[in-house]
Design a protein around this motif. Structure first.
Motif, short mmCIF file in Angstrom:
data_model
loop_
_atom_site.label_atom_id
_atom_site.label_comp_id
_atom_site.label_asym_id
_atom_site.label_seq_id
_atom_site.Cartn_x
_atom_site.Cartn_y
_atom_site.Cartn_z
N ALA A 47 0.81 -1.21 0.00
CA ALA A 47 0.00 0.00 0.00
C ALA A 47 0.84 1.25 0.00
O ALA A 47 0.39 2.32 -0.42
CB ALA A 47 -0.93 0.00 1.21
N GLU A 48 2.07 1.14 0.50
CA GLU A 48 2.93 2.31 0.60
C GLU A 48 3.79 2.52 -0.64
O GLU A 48 4.47 3.53 -0.78
CB GLU A 48 3.83 2.18 1.83
CG GLU A 48 3.04 2.04 3.14
CD GLU A 48 3.94 1.81 4.32
OE1 GLU A 48 5.18 1.72 4.12
OE2 GLU A 48 3.43 1.71 5.44
N GLU A 49 3.76 1.53 -1.55
CA GLU A 49 4.59 1.63 -2.75
C GLU A 49 4.00 2.63 -3.74
O GLU A 49 2.80 2.86 -3.78
CB GLU A 49 4.70 0.25 -3.42
CG GLU A 49 5.46 -0.77 -2.58
CD GLU A 49 5.58 -2.09 -3.31
OE1 GLU A 49 5.15 -2.15 -4.48
OE2 GLU A 49 6.08 -3.05 -2.72
N LYS A 50 4.82 3.21 -4.54
CA LYS A 50 4.38 4.12 -5.57
C LYS A 50 4.37 3.40 -6.91
O LYS A 50 5.09 2.43 -7.13
CB LYS A 50 5.31 5.33 -5.63
CG LYS A 50 5.26 6.20 -4.39
CD LYS A 50 6.14 7.42 -4.57
CE LYS A 50 6.06 8.32 -3.34
NZ LYS A 50 6.91 9.52 -3.49
N VAL A 51 3.53 3.90 -7.80
CA VAL A 51 3.44 3.32 -9.14
C VAL A 51 4.74 3.62 -9.90
O VAL A 51 5.17 4.76 -9.96
CB VAL A 51 2.24 3.91 -9.91
CG1 VAL A 51 2.18 3.32 -11.32
CG2 VAL A 51 0.95 3.64 -9.15
N VAL A 52 5.36 2.55 -10.43
CA VAL A 52 6.60 2.70 -11.20
C VAL A 52 6.23 2.95 -12.65
O VAL A 52 5.51 2.17 -13.26
CB VAL A 52 7.49 1.45 -11.09
CG1 VAL A 52 8.74 1.63 -11.93
CG2 VAL A 52 7.84 1.19 -9.63
N VAL A 53 6.70 4.05 -13.21
CA VAL A 53 6.37 4.38 -14.59
C VAL A 53 7.65 4.60 -15.39
O VAL A 53 8.69 4.97 -14.86
CB VAL A 53 5.49 5.65 -14.66
CG1 VAL A 53 4.16 5.41 -14.02
CG2 VAL A 53 6.21 6.82 -14.01
N THR A 54 7.55 4.36 -16.68
CA THR A 54 8.67 4.65 -17.60
C THR A 54 8.43 6.01 -18.22
O THR A 54 7.28 6.45 -18.36
CB THR A 54 8.75 3.57 -18.70
OG1 THR A 54 7.49 3.54 -19.39
CG2 THR A 54 9.04 2.21 -18.10
N THR B 265 -7.24 5.29 -2.27
CA THR B 265 -6.17 5.80 -3.13
C THR B 265 -4.78 5.36 -2.67
O THR B 265 -3.81 5.50 -3.41
CB THR B 265 -6.23 7.33 -3.21
OG1 THR B 265 -6.21 7.89 -1.88
CG2 THR B 265 -7.50 7.78 -3.91
N ALA B 266 -4.69 4.82 -1.45
CA ALA B 266 -3.41 4.30 -0.99
C ALA B 266 -3.02 3.05 -1.78
O ALA B 266 -1.87 2.63 -1.78
CB ALA B 266 -3.47 3.98 0.50
N TYR B 267 -4.00 2.46 -2.47
CA TYR B 267 -3.77 1.23 -3.23
C TYR B 267 -3.79 1.49 -4.74
O TYR B 267 -4.17 0.61 -5.52
CB TYR B 267 -4.84 0.18 -2.88
CG TYR B 267 -4.71 -0.34 -1.47
CD1 TYR B 267 -3.99 -1.51 -1.20
CD2 TYR B 267 -5.31 0.33 -0.41
CE1 TYR B 267 -3.88 -1.98 0.10
CE2 TYR B 267 -5.20 -0.14 0.88
CZ TYR B 267 -4.48 -1.30 1.14
OH TYR B 267 -4.37 -1.76 2.41
N MET B 268 -3.38 2.67 -5.14
CA MET B 268 -3.40 2.98 -6.57
C MET B 268 -2.45 2.11 -7.38
O MET B 268 -2.68 1.83 -8.56
CB MET B 268 -3.07 4.46 -6.79
CG MET B 268 -4.20 5.41 -6.40
SD MET B 268 -5.78 4.99 -7.21
CE MET B 268 -5.40 5.32 -8.93
#
Length: 327
Positions: free
Chosen positions: A30-37, A72-75
């Motif tokens: 839940a604390e991780e952020k979305v990894v994007v390229t 939204t913590a689970y985006m």
């Protein structure tokens, strides 16, 4: 607008999918952020495509939070589910899985609460696990306990039995109070009781025309419960008499109006069978006996029809017989 609606449906399915996936992962996810390229826009079309995708999300976040209950913590999980749906193409297994999630959501959030409410304050209650198990077994054609028809027949019978018990508990005292009131009221010398059970008392005797059931009448009225509570009155709807067809009101009113001469004022005492019956109508509980003061002001007819009625009521003067000529 169609694109937004379609996008919302896709997101609904993916949100349900991500919920299951999130339950299998560590809580720290839940604390991780979305990894994007990094985005590489090489042409005008690329920019148009990208900006279009972004613009369609306007207002989506409140929808996810308020309507779908997404935290939204689970985006990261939401985006994971979103991408899985987009990348699944026309995979029939994924389609079936998505459909199962949507039906489960509807069953849990809409159908179950409605059934639970129906059986509240009745001898039987709804066991959630068995409710879901019965639904699932029926979809798999498991007839170990009931066939589809047997289940429907049994449930319908028990539902009707439980509703009768519930209604008796909730509204039986109201029905009995109304019956007692009418029985005592019928003993009064000034009260007339018709074969249907309608009771009335003539307050002002009119001398005008008696309406037909299809006539549009003009009336002043006040409606009360037997405890004296006023639930409606023509004065609440303006300073003019109310207007409606005599056959477009409760049965007790129709019967009374088609007996009242214009200019009359009657007090009506109406049993629930001739009023709103077993229905709940605002302040009027099911099985309520009602009291109305009704003044029949007139009959509202178009001018041409009124002229015909007036002419028909006047005596027709006979022409004198023609005298015979002498030959």
């Amino acid at each position: 607008m169609k694109n937004i609606a379609l996008l919302a449906l896709v997101l609904l399915a993916s949100a349900s999918f991500s919920t299951i996936q999130a339950a299998k992962k560590d809580k720290k996810k839940a604390e991780e952020k979305v990894v994007v390229t990094p985005v590489n826009l090489k042409s005008s079309s690329d920019s148009v495509s990208y900006s279009c995708g972004m613009s369609l999300t306007n207002g989506l976040m409140p929808y996810l939070q308020q309507q779908l209950g997404v935290d939204t913590a689970y985006m990261a999980d939401f985006i994971s589910g979103f991408n899985q749906i987009l990348n699944s193409g026309d995979d029939p297994k994924m389609k079936a899985f998505m459909a199962g999630q949507q039906i489960a959501d509807q069953l849990k959030s809409r159908m179950l609460p409605s059934v639970v409410k129906d059986f509240t304050n009745t001898p039987d209650t709804i066991d959630t696990k068995l409710f879901f198990r019965g639904f699932s077994d029926a979809l798999q054609a498991d007839t170990t306990v009931f066939s589809q028809q047997q289940a429907e027949d049994f449930f319908k019978t028990k539902q009707q039995e439980n509703m009768k018990v519930k209604e008796e508990r909730l509204y039986g005292p109201n029905r009995d109070a109304g019956r007692k009131f009418l029985a005592d009221n019928a003993k009064r010398d000034s009260v007339i009781t018709t074969p249907s059970g309608l009771q009335y008392k003539v307050l002002v005797k009119g001398e005008g025309e008696v309406p037909q059931a299809t006539d549009k009448v003009l009336v002043n009225y006040e409606g009360r419960l037997i405890d004296g509570t006023v639930f409606d009155a023509s004065s609440r709807h303006g300073d003019k008499p109310s207007s409606f067809a005599a056959n477009q009101v409760i049965r007790g009113w129709t019967e009374a109006l088609t007996m009242m001469p214009v200019g009359s004022k009657w007090q009506l005492f109406i049993p629930y069978e001739l009023a709103y019956g077993e229905r709940n109508a605002g302040q009027i509980k099911p099985y309520s006996a009602l009291i109305f003061d009704v003044e029949l002001v007139g009959i509202d007819r178009p001018a041409a029809e009124a002229a015909k009625v007036e002419t028909a009521d006047k005596p027709v003067a006979k022409k004198p017989a023609a005298k015979k000529r002498k030959k």
